[in-house]
Write an enzyme that holds these catalytic residues in place. Sequence first.
Site, PDB file in Angstrom:
ATOM      1  CD  GLU A  84      -2.663   0.936  -0.418  1.00 44.77           C
ATOM      2  OE1 GLU A  84      -3.397  -0.201  -0.336  1.00 44.77           O
ATOM      3  OE2 GLU A  84      -2.594   1.871  -0.944  1.00 44.77           O
ATOM      4  CG  PHE A 105       8.386  13.396  -0.309  1.00 38.30           C
ATOM      5  CD1 PHE A 105       7.010  13.371  -0.871  1.00 38.30           C
ATOM      6  CD2 PHE A 105       8.376  12.549   1.113  1.00 38.30           C
ATOM      7  CE1 PHE A 105       5.913  13.033  -0.353  1.00 38.30           C
ATOM      8  CE2 PHE A 105       7.082  12.062   1.464  1.00 38.30           C
ATOM      9  CZ  PHE A 105       5.820  12.133   0.798  1.00 38.30           C
ATOM     10  CB  CYS A 140       5.335   4.567   7.040  1.00 33.61           C
ATOM     11  SG  CYS A 140       3.467   4.433   7.230  1.00 33.61           S
ATOM     12  CE  LYS A 199       0.419  12.917   6.256  1.00 33.77           C
ATOM     13  NZ  LYS A 199       0.700  12.218   5.341  1.00 33.77           N
TER      14      LYS A 199
HETATM   15  C1  UGA Z   1       4.441   7.439   3.788  1.00 31.24           C
HETATM   16  C2  UGA Z   1       4.524   7.334   2.226  1.00 31.24           C
HETATM   17  O1  UGA Z   1       4.305   8.661   1.806  1.00 31.24           O
HETATM   18  C3  UGA Z   1       3.390   6.647   1.655  1.00 31.24           C
HETATM   19  O2  UGA Z   1       3.317   6.311   0.186  1.00 31.24           O
HETATM   20  C4  UGA Z   1       3.284   5.067   2.328  1.00 31.24           C
HETATM   21  O3  UGA Z   1       2.194   4.463   1.955  1.00 31.24           O
HETATM   22  C5  UGA Z   1       3.294   5.247   3.861  1.00 31.24           C
HETATM   23  O4  UGA Z   1       4.268   6.097   4.071  1.00 31.24           O
HETATM   24  C6  UGA Z   1       3.305   3.905   4.233  1.00 31.24           C
HETATM   25  O5  UGA Z   1       4.086   3.169   4.371  1.00 31.24           O
HETATM   26  O6  UGA Z   1       2.370   3.388   4.760  1.00 31.24           O
HETATM   27  P1  UGA Z   1       2.996   8.993   5.652  1.00 31.24           P
HETATM   28  O7  UGA Z   1       4.007   8.328   6.604  1.00 31.24           O
HETATM   29  O8  UGA Z   1       1.389   8.951   5.934  1.00 31.24           O
HETATM   30  O9  UGA Z   1       3.189   8.288   3.873  1.00 31.24           O
HETATM   31  O10 UGA Z   1       3.381  10.343   5.573  1.00 31.24           O
HETATM   32  P2  UGA Z   1       4.236  11.507   4.342  1.00 31.24           P
HETATM   33  O11 UGA Z   1       3.349  12.368   3.736  1.00 31.24           O
HETATM   34  O12 UGA Z   1       5.122  10.524   3.519  1.00 31.24           O
HETATM   35  O13 UGA Z   1       5.251  12.089   5.380  1.00 31.24           O
HETATM   36  C7  UGA Z   1       5.999  11.377   6.181  1.00 31.24           C
HETATM   37  C8  UGA Z   1       6.981  12.490   7.177  1.00 31.24           C
HETATM   38  O14 UGA Z   1       7.832  13.149   6.310  1.00 31.24           O
HETATM   39  C9  UGA Z   1       6.260  13.172   7.639  1.00 31.24           C
HETATM   40  O15 UGA Z   1       6.682  13.649   9.192  1.00 31.24           O
HETATM   41  C10 UGA Z   1       6.441  14.650   6.886  1.00 31.24           C
HETATM   42  O16 UGA Z   1       6.472  15.832   7.690  1.00 31.24           O
HETATM   43  C11 UGA Z   1       7.880  14.445   6.432  1.00 31.24           C
HETATM   44  N1  UGA Z   1       8.084  15.062   5.167  1.00 31.24           N
HETATM   45  C12 UGA Z   1       7.277  14.627   4.131  1.00 31.24           C
HETATM   46  C13 UGA Z   1       9.000  16.125   5.079  1.00 31.24           C
HETATM   47  O17 UGA Z   1       9.485  16.627   6.414  1.00 31.24           O
HETATM   48  N2  UGA Z   1       9.234  17.025   4.111  1.00 31.24           N
HETATM   49  C14 UGA Z   1       8.622  16.401   2.904  1.00 31.24           C
HETATM   50  O18 UGA Z   1       8.939  17.151   1.541  1.00 31.24           O
HETATM   51  C15 UGA Z   1       7.605  15.471   2.721  1.00 31.24           C
END
Ligand code: UGA
Length: 436
Positions: A151, A252, A263, A324
Site C-alpha cells: 500500500e 518531498f 512508516c 504531519k
Molecule cells: C508514507 C508514504 O508517503 C506513503 O506512500 C506510504 O504508503 C506510507 O508512508 C506507508 O508506508 O504506509 P505517511 O507516513 O503517511 O506516508 O506520510 P508522508 O506524507 O510520506 O510524510 C512522512 C514524514 O515526512 C512526515 O513527518 C512529513 O512531515 C515528512 N516530510 C514529508 C517532510 O519533512 N518533507 C517533505 O517534503 C515530505
Amino acid sequence: MRVVMLGAGYVGLVSGACFADFGHTVVCVDSAAKKIEDLQEGRIPIYEPGLDALVAENVRQNRLSFTTNLAEAIKTADAIFIAVGTPSRRGDGFADLSYVYQAARDIAQNATGPIVVVTKSTVPVGTGDEVERIVKELRPDIEITVASNPEFLREGAAIIDFKRPDRIVVGANDPRAAAVIGEIYRPLYLNQAPIIVTSRRTAELTKYAANAFLATKITFINEIADLCERVGADVQEVARGIGLDNRIGRKFLHAGPGYGGSCFPKDTLALVKTAQDCGTPVRIVEAVVAVNDQRKRAMARKVIQACRGSVRGKRIAVLGLTFKPDTDDMRDAPSLSIIAGLQDAGASIIAYDPEGIRQAKALLSDVIYADDAYSCAQEADAIVIITEWNAFRALDLNRLREVMRDPILVDLRNVYPRTEAEKNGFKYTGVGIGMR
Ligand code: UGA
C-alpha cells in the site's frame, strides 16, 4: 467480489472502505472486540479526512461490515487481505512479523476451500514465502496462493491516494492470484492507474525501496537546509531550482524537523536490518536513519539558540504535535523529541494541535494544552511551529505577537516568509533560510 480484510487498523480500514466503495462486499475482521464494536456503532478509531463518511455510506449500502468472527467471514471470500501491523521489533529494529504470522495461522485454521491470501501490510522480502509455508503446513488439504499488494497511501490523504494511485503493485507468483487482485482493482482501470505485476519478492521490496527513497529525499534536503543556513542561501529556492528538473521532481523536498510517522522510521530501519542480514548493506539508508534521528533533537537546540541561548524558566508555545497535518497520529513525531529537548533545557511547554492532543497526552508529560493558536501564544517567550496544519498557515501574526512576552517565532516548516514575520515584529528563524 467478496473481500476479507484481516486487521481493521489504518491500512485495513481505509483499504476495506475503498474496496467497498468500488462495489465489492468487504468484511473487516479484527480480534480487538472493542474496536469492532466501535466500528459497528459508527465510531471510527482514527482521524482521517473523509473516512467516517465513506465507512458510513458503505455500511448503509450493506457492502461493508465489521466482525471478530473470521471463520464466518472467510467462507465466501474471493480474497483475504492481511493488513495487520508490522511495528519495529523492540531491541533490534527488524519488522515484528508476529501479527502477520498469527493472521496466516488464523486463515489456515478457518479456511474451507481454495484461498487467495494477499499481504497488504509492509513486510520484508520473503514474508510471503513464510506465510505460504505456514498455511500449507497447517492445511495441506487446501489450495492456497499468497500474493503481495503493498500500500502506498499517505495518512491525511489516504482515500484520494487509494482511489487515484500513481500505480498498483501486485506481486504474484501465480496467474490465479494476479487475476483475482486485478478484478478487485478493476474499477481503477477507468482512471488508467498503472498495474505492475511482478514476482512476490519484488513487490515486497518495492514498498521498502519507495519509502526509503522518499525518506532519503527528505533527509537530503534537510542537510542542504543546514548548509544553506551556514552559507546564506535559501533552501526553498534550492528545492525549487532542483525540483523543476523532472528527473528529480518537486515533491518531498520540503525541509523540516525530520520525518516521523508510522512508516518511514520503521521501514527505513527494517530495510537497513534486512540488507545487513543479506550481506548487502544499504549504506545510504543507514545514513538517512542516523541523520534523521539526530535531527529531531537538533531542532530543540535550534529553538534554544533562537531564544538567545537559553530557555531555562521560559514558556515555549508549540503549534502542531502530530508527525504531519490531517492526522491524529503521534508515532515518531518530531514534536516528541523537540519538546523533551526543550524540557530538559528547563523550558515549560504549552501546546496546541487541531487533532493530536488526545494522543499526545499519552506520550508527553508536563505539557499544558491550549484551545487554539492564540491562547497558546499567550505570555509565551517564543512560539515554535512544528507541524504545518492549515490552521497555522494564515495566523494573524500581529495579534499573535501582541499576546506574547517575547516575539520569537521558530518556524520549523517554513510556513511564513521571513519578511512577513519581521514586518509583524517577530524575530524569525526558519529552516534552511540563511542570512547574509
Ligand atoms: C508514507 C508514504 O508517503 C506513503 O506512500 C506510504 O504508503 C506510507 O508512508 C506507508 O508506508 O504506509 P505517511 O507516513 O503517511 O506516508 O506520510 P508522508 O506524507 O510520506 O510524510 C512522512 C514524514 O515526512 C512526515 O513527518 C512529513 O512531515 C515528512 N516530510 C514529508 C517532510 O519533512 N518533507 C517533505 O517534503 C515530505
